[in-house]
Design a protein around this motif. Structure first.
Motif, PDB file in Angstrom:
ATOM      1  N   PRO A 192     -36.323 -33.444  42.342  1.00 20.01           N
ATOM      2  CA  PRO A 192     -37.148 -32.222  42.327  1.00 20.01           C
ATOM      3  C   PRO A 192     -36.524 -31.099  41.515  1.00 20.01           C
ATOM      4  O   PRO A 192     -37.229 -30.222  41.023  1.00 20.01           O
ATOM      5  CB  PRO A 192     -37.255 -31.862  43.810  1.00 20.01           C
ATOM      6  N   ALA A 193     -35.203 -31.108  41.373  1.00 16.80           N
ATOM      7  CA  ALA A 193     -34.539 -30.072  40.578  1.00 16.80           C
ATOM      8  C   ALA A 193     -34.458 -30.456  39.093  1.00 16.80           C
ATOM      9  O   ALA A 193     -33.752 -29.798  38.313  1.00 16.80           O
ATOM     10  CB  ALA A 193     -33.141 -29.814  41.120  1.00 16.80           C
ATOM     11  N   ARG A 194     -35.160 -31.546  38.709  1.00 18.01           N
ATOM     12  CA  ARG A 194     -35.220 -32.017  37.322  1.00 18.01           C
ATOM     13  C   ARG A 194     -33.901 -32.604  36.835  1.00 18.01           C
ATOM     14  O   ARG A 194     -33.625 -32.645  35.639  1.00 18.01           O
ATOM     15  CB  ARG A 194     -35.664 -30.898  36.359  1.00 18.01           C
ATOM     16  N   ASP A 195     -33.068 -33.055  37.774  1.00 17.49           N
ATOM     17  CA  ASP A 195     -31.837 -33.737  37.381  1.00 17.49           C
ATOM     18  C   ASP A 195     -32.159 -35.209  37.137  1.00 17.49           C
ATOM     19  O   ASP A 195     -32.844 -35.856  37.943  1.00 17.49           O
ATOM     20  CB  ASP A 195     -30.772 -33.615  38.475  1.00 17.49           C
ATOM     21  N   LEU A 196     -31.637 -35.764  36.011  1.00 19.20           N
ATOM     22  CA  LEU A 196     -31.919 -37.143  35.624  1.00 19.20           C
ATOM     23  C   LEU A 196     -31.185 -38.106  36.547  1.00 19.20           C
ATOM     24  O   LEU A 196     -29.981 -37.996  36.752  1.00 19.20           O
ATOM     25  CB  LEU A 196     -31.489 -37.385  34.170  1.00 19.20           C
ATOM     26  N   ARG A 197     -31.938 -39.080  37.121  1.00 25.14           N
ATOM     27  CA  ARG A 197     -31.329 -40.090  37.983  1.00 25.14           C
ATOM     28  C   ARG A 197     -31.418 -41.493  37.379  1.00 25.14           C
ATOM     29  O   ARG A 197     -30.753 -42.403  37.838  1.00 25.14           O
ATOM     30  CB  ARG A 197     -32.026 -40.104  39.349  1.00 25.14           C
ATOM     31  N   GLY A 198     -32.276 -41.686  36.357  1.00 24.19           N
ATOM     32  CA  GLY A 198     -32.405 -43.014  35.754  1.00 24.19           C
ATOM     33  C   GLY A 198     -33.775 -43.171  35.113  1.00 24.19           C
ATOM     34  O   GLY A 198     -34.410 -42.205  34.690  1.00 24.19           O
ATOM     35  N   LEU A 199     -34.252 -44.442  35.028  1.00 18.57           N
ATOM     36  CA  LEU A 199     -35.532 -44.746  34.389  1.00 18.57           C
ATOM     37  C   LEU A 199     -36.355 -45.668  35.282  1.00 18.57           C
ATOM     38  O   LEU A 199     -35.807 -46.468  36.060  1.00 18.57           O
ATOM     39  CB  LEU A 199     -35.306 -45.436  33.038  1.00 18.57           C
TER      40      LEU A 199
END
Length: 643
Positions: free
Chosen positions: A625-632
């Motif tokens: 939700p904070a727009r941090d990238l976790r993967g694809l």
């Protein structure tokens, strides 16, 4: 672990706060603790100096650990900067552990034996005043209301009874005034009384409004504030055990002033009145229920002390001066004088009598028959009976008396009845020392050595008896000291027990919150699993290092590998019918392009059955939700057309 659970856990681990590091609070000096207590008294008006230091230090240390403060001096600085901390500290110190009908056996005896006696001694229409001191969140006050209502009936209760419930904790009083309790908090109320005196409000219980008007809640500090007066029943359970002995004595003095004659005092199971037998008489020692000794039966000095401590009936300066003059004049008299009332209680013993017979100030107010003077040097009880029966003075000559130092004295005793309008009030016992005349007579009559030897033998025997008596007295004092230490230990254990109960209630609340959160997590996991199962396309989720996190059933159907065979492995290293090398560049572009929404790539592939297919692979960024990238997220669907 299913794929949906793993996605959810990524968010949970990201958003979960770190556990607070518990401060290791070293033992502090008494001086540092006293400085903190003085600061609390000056800045907020809370006087904790009368509390037992061991339990007080534990509670304060617990709060300091919660905010990671190391010592008392730092905590004073913290309080100055964060005034909102005072409320949290006071809630930690003031342990509000209470229940309805706490110690059921004691309440049953109180309801069946004590309340009927109190009611029977009051005129039919007279008000009944009750004080619940240290009422916390109100359970004890409403327990009293139910007991009295059961004894008197609803109408008489509403017309006659006033229950004054007091505490120093404003937050607890606010809850008490609302009279709303959870299902767990009313577990101690018998089902019949619960249905009769409580209304069900959603998942809670509310004490009936028409009866609640008879219970008046207010803030009151037992150490500093004047006591409520003219009380018939005073309930103060498991409160005194938090105070030191000096403060306990001061509070009990105020309780004595607050109660009417023969008023009832109901204490907690860890609290006793063994050292206050002159002001309270046990009614049931096991259940800690006592009655107030009427003021008329107290020694004059005790009454003055009670007036001074309670702030009531304060004598005038002239009266006090006359009292002093009378006491000093009696003490200055050359004769040893003892005065007893008609009930045989020692009312007065002047300085000469106390010195001569070894009477202590504590013996004044005790029954004469309990004192050594009642049978040594002469049997006084039979003389008093004779004086009361004949209503004339009785004189005895040359009574032999051995002092504490072993010296023999001879005394003349005159017992004079004291009456008022023919009614006997007591008697005065005056001892005149005639030892000098007696010794002169002995010098003349006993000149031979044989009688002197007999006298020495008698003197030796008397000294042995006196030594035995002193050893016995020493043993009694040691036992009393041991008893006081045991009582103090019992109070400390009860205090720690209440602290543990308070901690257990906090843990129960935390466990309930954790259970609710676990249920919510299971629901989310179930929903995500259903979504992944319902999707017609194959779904693969990889992290930012391109290691497989999720592999749904459709992906297994397409490429022939199960989830447990691929989770944790590098996606680009998988040997499947999908040409992963064709996806390498689009995937890296999606990972590096923060503003892009992903891409779709159509490739030729071979499914698990060896059939050539045309596969469309949608590549989407997985962000928090904070727009941090976790993967694809890779979504694969078979499309029409051939290679």
């Amino acid at each position: 672990m299913c794929g949906a659970s793993r996605i959810q856990n990524m968010y949970v681990s990201t958003n979960r706060p770190r556990a607070a590091t518990r401060a290791q609070v070293p033992p502090e000096s008494d001086r540092d603790l006293e400085v903190l207590l003085d600061y609390l008294k000056r800045s907020r008006g809370f006087d904790f100096t009368g509390y037992k230091r061991a339990s007080l230090a534990r509670r304060i240390t617990k709060r300091m650990q919660a905010i990671d403060v190391r010592d008392y001096a730092d905590y004073v600085d913290y309080l100055e900067v964060h005034p909102e901390e005072f409320a949290a500290l006071f809630n930690t110190i003031l342990i509000n552990v209470t229940h309805f009908f706490r110690d059921e056996g004691a309440w049953e005896y109180f309801a069946q034996e004590v309340v009927p006696k109190v009611v029977s001694k009051k005129p039919p229409e007279a008000p009944i005043r009750v004080w619940s001191a240290g009422c916390a969140s109100g359970e004890e006050a409403y327990t009293l209301a139910m007991v009295l209502c059961e004894s008197l009936g609803s109408e008489a209760f509403k017309e006659r009874v006033k229950i004054y419930a007091t505490d120093v904790d404003e937050e607890a009083l606010a809850k008490a005034r609302q009279a709303i309790y959870t299902e767990r908090e009313v577990e101690g109320v018998p089902p019949a009384l619960l249905a009769k005196y409580f209304d069900r409000v959603d998942a809670s219980y509310c004490f009936k409004k028409e009866l609640r008007r008879q219970v008046i809640f207010g803030r009151h500090d037992l150490i500093q504030d004047a006591p409520i007066s003219r009380v018939d029943i005073l309930v103060c359970r498991n409160v005194l055990m938090y105070f030191n002995a000096e403060t306990q004595a001061r509070i009990l003095t105020r309780f004595h002033f607050a109660l009417n004659d023969h008023g009832v005092l109901f204490l907690g199971r860890a609290e006793t009145l063994l050292t206050h037998a002159s002001t309270f008489m046990p009614l049931d020692l096991k259940r800690r229920i006592s009655i107030r000794v009427p003021r008329a039966k107290l020694h004059f000095r005790d009454r003055l002390m009670l007036m001074h401590e309670s702030g009531g009936d304060d004598p005038s300066p002239t009266f006090s001066a006359h009292v002093k003059l009378r006491d000093f004049s009696v003490d200055a008299a050359p004769l040893a004088q003892i005065v007893v009332d008609a009930a045989g209680i020692v009312v007065l013993a002047n300085e000469r009598a106390r010195t001569l017979f070894g009477i202590s100030p504590e013996d004044v107010g005790r029954p004469l028959q309990d004192l050594k003077i009642s049978y040594r040097p002469v049997e006084l009880r039979s003389l008093l009976e004779q004086v009361y029966a004949e209503r004339r003075p009785v004189v005895m000559r040359e009574i032999e008396h051995s002092t504490g130092s072993g010296e023999i004295r001879w005394l003349d005793l005159q017992v004079v009845p004291i009456s008022e309008n023919g009614t006997p009030l007591g008697a005065s016992l005056a001892f005149t020392d005639v030892s000098a005349a007696k010794r002169l007579q002995q010098d003349l009559e006993h000149a031979n050595q044989e009688l002197e030897a007999a006298y020495e033998e008698l003197q030796s025997t008397n000294e042995e008896l006196e030594t035995t008596n002193e050893e016995l007295q020493s043993t009694i004092e040691e036992l009393e000291t041991t008893n006081e230490e045991l009582q103090s230990t019992n109070e400390e254990l009860e205090t720690m027990n209440e602290e543990l109960q308070s901690t257990n209630e906090e843990l129960t609340t935390m466990n309930e919150e954790l259970r609710q959160r676990s249920d919510e997590l299971n629901q989310v996991n179930g929903l995500l699993e259903s979504i992944l199962t319902s999707l017609r396309g194959g779904v693969i989720v990889v992290d930012s290092d391109m290691r497989v996190l999720v592999w749904n059933a459709r992906a297994h159907d397409l490429w022939g590998l199960r989830e447990e065979e691929v989770v944790g492995k590098h996606f680009l290293g998988l040997d499947i019918g999908l040409p992963v090398e064709r996806l390498k560049q689009p995937m890296r572009a999606a990972l590096s392009n923060a503003k892009g929404d992903g891409a779709e790539v159509v490739v030729d592939a071979t499914n698990r059955r060896g059939k050539a297919i045309r596969c469309a692979v949608g590549i989407t960024r997985l962000v928090t939700p904070a727009r941090d990238l976790r993967g694809l997220i890779l979504v694969m669907n078979e499309v029409d057309g051939t290679a």
